[in-house]
Design a protein around this motif. Structure first.
Motif, mmCIF file in Angstrom:
data_model
loop_
_atom_site.group_PDB
_atom_site.id
_atom_site.type_symbol
_atom_site.label_atom_id
_atom_site.label_comp_id
_atom_site.label_asym_id
_atom_site.label_seq_id
_atom_site.Cartn_x
_atom_site.Cartn_y
_atom_site.Cartn_z
ATOM 1 N N UNK A 139 0.769 -1.099 -0.143
ATOM 2 C CA UNK A 139 0.253 0.175 -0.134
ATOM 3 C C UNK A 139 0.724 1.114 0.539
ATOM 4 N N UNK A 140 2.256 0.785 0.310
ATOM 5 C CA UNK A 140 3.024 2.497 0.882
ATOM 6 C C UNK A 140 3.182 2.540 -0.738
ATOM 7 N N UNK A 141 3.591 1.698 -1.635
ATOM 8 C CA UNK A 141 4.278 1.800 -3.212
ATOM 9 C C UNK A 141 3.053 2.370 -3.777
ATOM 10 N N UNK A 142 1.339 2.216 -3.953
ATOM 11 C CA UNK A 142 0.550 3.032 -4.248
ATOM 12 C C UNK A 142 0.244 3.796 -4.009
ATOM 13 N N UNK A 143 0.879 4.234 -2.435
ATOM 14 C CA UNK A 143 0.523 5.616 -2.415
ATOM 15 C C UNK A 143 1.559 6.546 -2.865
ATOM 16 N N UNK A 144 2.387 5.835 -2.968
ATOM 17 C CA UNK A 144 3.750 7.030 -3.959
ATOM 18 C C UNK A 144 3.399 7.332 -4.572
ATOM 19 N N UNK A 145 3.418 5.825 -5.724
ATOM 20 C CA UNK A 145 2.557 6.058 -6.758
ATOM 21 C C UNK A 145 1.492 7.253 -7.180
ATOM 22 N N UNK A 146 0.878 7.120 -6.602
ATOM 23 C CA UNK A 146 -0.459 8.098 -7.305
ATOM 24 C C UNK A 146 -0.786 8.860 -6.913
ATOM 25 N N UNK A 147 0.467 8.982 -5.668
ATOM 26 C CA UNK A 147 0.819 11.075 -5.058
ATOM 27 C C UNK A 147 2.005 11.582 -6.167
ATOM 28 N N UNK A 148 2.601 10.513 -6.705
ATOM 29 C CA UNK A 148 3.654 10.553 -8.170
ATOM 30 C C UNK A 148 3.163 11.777 -8.698
ATOM 31 N N UNK A 149 1.928 10.850 -9.299
ATOM 32 C CA UNK A 149 1.254 11.577 -10.114
ATOM 33 C C UNK A 149 0.223 12.430 -10.408
ATOM 34 N N UNK A 150 -0.369 13.031 -9.103
ATOM 35 C CA UNK A 150 -0.268 13.881 -8.777
ATOM 36 C C UNK A 150 0.340 15.133 -8.665
ATOM 37 N N UNK A 151 1.516 14.917 -8.425
ATOM 38 C CA UNK A 151 2.585 15.819 -7.998
ATOM 39 C C UNK A 151 3.225 16.042 -9.528
#
Length: 612
Positions: A139-151
């Protein structure tokens, strides 16, 4: 020679700066201290052209983040607010407001969970475009990937909203935010990108599992080791950020080698960490604060030890270490070995006094040890009885002094009622015990598999009466809410005499720096970024209360003996010599003020603006 900061009005007036970190309004680890403490030195130079960007976790942001009441008030001349307003119009959950810290910087927080319905596509794109895999169960990787896209989306909008001729700087900290960098480069978003690794992810894992990490570093197969530790996706994200950034930086000369061999890029700059020293300044109050908080530690020590046996608190020194539980990396193993040797030396020497050593770290526990709580509660009862007797004697003594013609001091025992005499005697009889004081304050989930406890048992450092070094292992953070110490961590530090942090792996190390800022002597190592920086930039650091254990090209035994020698020298100092040393420590803290160290960031920003 320390660098002189730029004048605030000369810093890149045509540029915007977005600093991206996972720990903006989200206290998880050391990066939170880096970002938060740097704000007061950053704001005077950048002002409204500065913005922090992080993930939005409402529970963590509560109490730290204050959203703007009316976004329309800010969008006129505020490109950050204008970008947020545009994103909201497109349906994005994004917050903008103020971080409630000194300097009150503007903050944008983006909810990473809002794009979870697109995770499959985002992960597929990440693999196809950048060769970064992503498993389904992290889930941490999922959060990181999602945040990277939004950034990436935020930077795209900000690039449109900035004024004509303005340049955009994006400074990303650690792999959790760096995943946006390769995508920003692919899309050719007009932004100058910096990436800072504070500690390579693979380096931390390797150091924990290899006693000769530094000797083996140049031979590491990063790909094989990343798979071995099951961290390949995160390591690939870190490498993509390092290679995709216009300027790649790290925090100490020690981690430069790490970056070369594990990330395959030589850092363009080293950005040493500092503190907002003004926050710690006590000036003439320093000694008074030490006495005040030492008295609080005395209370704990009396409750913890005096039920079994007593010793002279006036001749007792308080040492401590703290930090993440990494037994080898944080130097807990070296500290324990040196303390065992110090205990033997003190026993053989005939010197008076005791050392009480606190290990403050975080471990899974079920509860506070009931025996420890009971000791504290019973001492509190004794204290209340003593105060009642004190009040009674005080009142009667005052009356006797006023009424008597006899100038002699009356028999004070006769002024205490039998009730209080009996209660005092019963409490002491029920309180005293022959049992040894516990070495640990909490019941661990698995105390049979704890390295600290294992060492204490093997070395017989179990708080015997004859031990001159007493041990208190406190596997939880120090907090005012705790029924044991009942104080803030900073207060506890001020009450101690020395901090011990001889780390084996420590890219920077805030714990000794926080000691220095509070006027407390600290031991670090030449394998910590802070220790290495002190050796290079502080003339005769030991005269300023900064002691550096040599671990590079030294055996464990040699380093343990050197650390023991440092402690041995310290315990022989007189009270006056310790006071003089504390004053020297506090006076040296300005060397590590962000106002002086921020210039390294300024140079890195100037370099990034030169690169396309």
């Amino acid at each position: 020679m320390q660098p002189t900061p730029h004048a605030p009005d000369t810093l890149f007036p045509d540029s915007l700066l977005v600093e991206v970190a996972w720990e903006v309004c989200n206290q998880v680890g050391g990066i939170y201290t880096v970002i938060r403490s740097k704000v007061p030195a950053t704001m005077p130079a950048w002002g409204d052209r500065y913005c922090l960007l992080g993930p939005y976790f409402p529970n963590m942001a509560q109490g730290e983040f204050e959203p703007y009441d009316d976004l329309t008030v800010h969008t006129g001349a505020d490109p950050f607010a204008a970008a947020v307003r545009t994103m909201r119009a497109q349906g994005y959950d994004v917050q903008i407001g103020t971080w409630l810290v000194t300097g009150r910087p503007r903050v944008v927080l983006i909810n990473p969970f809002q794009t979870y319905d697109r995770l499959g596509q985002l992960k597929s794109d990440l693999w196809a475009r950048h060769g970064i895999p992503a498993p389904d169960n992290d889930d941490l990787l999922h959060q990181v990937i999602a945040f990277g896209h939004l950034t990436t989306v935020f930077f795209q909008h900000l690039a449109v909203q900035k004024a004509a001729g303005q340049r955009l700087l994006g400074h990303f900290h650690e792999w959790m935010t760096g995943v946006a960098i390769p995508e920003l480069r692919r899309l050719q978003v007009p932004a100058h990108l910096l990436f800072t690794t504070h500690a390579t992810l693979l380096g931390r894992y390797l150091a924990m599992n290899d006693a000769n990490f530094y000797d083996h570093l140049m031979w590491v197969n990063w790909e094989a080791e990343a798979r071995h530790f099951n961290i390949e996706p995160a390591v690939r994200m870190e490498r993509a950020a390092a290679h995709g950034s216009h300027v790649f930086t790290t925090v100490s000369e020690l981690t430069v080698r790490e970056c070369i061999y594990l990330l395959d890029r030589i850092p363009d700059a080293v950005l040493p960490n500092g503190l907002n020293i003004e926050r710690f300044v006590a000036l003439h109050e320093s000694q008074n604060l030490h006495q005040q908080y030492k008295a609080k530690i005395h209370e704990f020590v009396m409750a913890h030890f005096f039920q079994s046996y007593a010793f002279d608190l006036d001749k007792t020194l308080y040492f401590f270490t703290s930090g993440r539980y990494e037994y080898h990396n944080k130097g807990f193993d070296l500290t324990l070995e040196a303390l065992a040797r110090l205990n033997y030396r003190l026993q053989q020497s005939g010197l008076e006094g005791q050392v009480v050593m606190f290990f403050i770290t975080k471990r899974p526990f079920t509860s506070i040890n009931p025996q420890v709580l009971e000791r504290r509660a019973m001492l509190n009862e004794v204290q209340e009885t003593c105060r009642a007797i004190e009040r009674q004697v005080g009142e009667r003594l005052f009356y006797a002094a006023a009424a008597s013609q006899d100038h002699k001091l009356p028999e004070l025992g006769a002024m205490v009622d039998d009730y209080w005499k009996l209660r005092y005697r019963r409490q002491l009889q029920s309180w005293k015990t022959n049992a040894l004081p516990p070495v640990i304050t909490h019941n661990l989930v698995n105390d049979g598999d704890d390295d600290i406890l294992d060492f204490l048992r093997r070395s017989e450092l179990l708080n015997h009466r004859h031990d001159r070094v007493k041990m208190v292992y406190h596997p939880d953070f120090v907090s005012p809410a705790s029924p044991l110490l009942g104080m803030e961590y900073g207060q506890f530090v001020r009450g101690c005499h020395m901090g011990i942090f001889p780390s084996y792996y420590e890219p920077w190390g805030y714990t000794p720096l926080e000691c220095v800022a509070r006027g407390v002597p600290a031991i670090t190592s030449d394998l910590s970024g802070f220790g290495d920086y002190a050796l290079q930039n502080v003339p005769e650091p030991e005269n300023k209360g900064i002691f550096v254990v040599h671990r590079q090209e030294k055996s464990f035994d040699e380093s343990a003996e050197e650390l023991c020698d440092m402690l041995w020298h310290f315990v022989q100092l007189s009270r006056r010599e310790r006071i003089i040393q504390r004053n020297a420590v506090e006076s040296s803290a300005d060397i590590f003020d962000w106002k002086n160290l921020r210039v390294h960031y300024d140079r890195a920003y100037a370099l990034a603006l030169e690169r396309q």
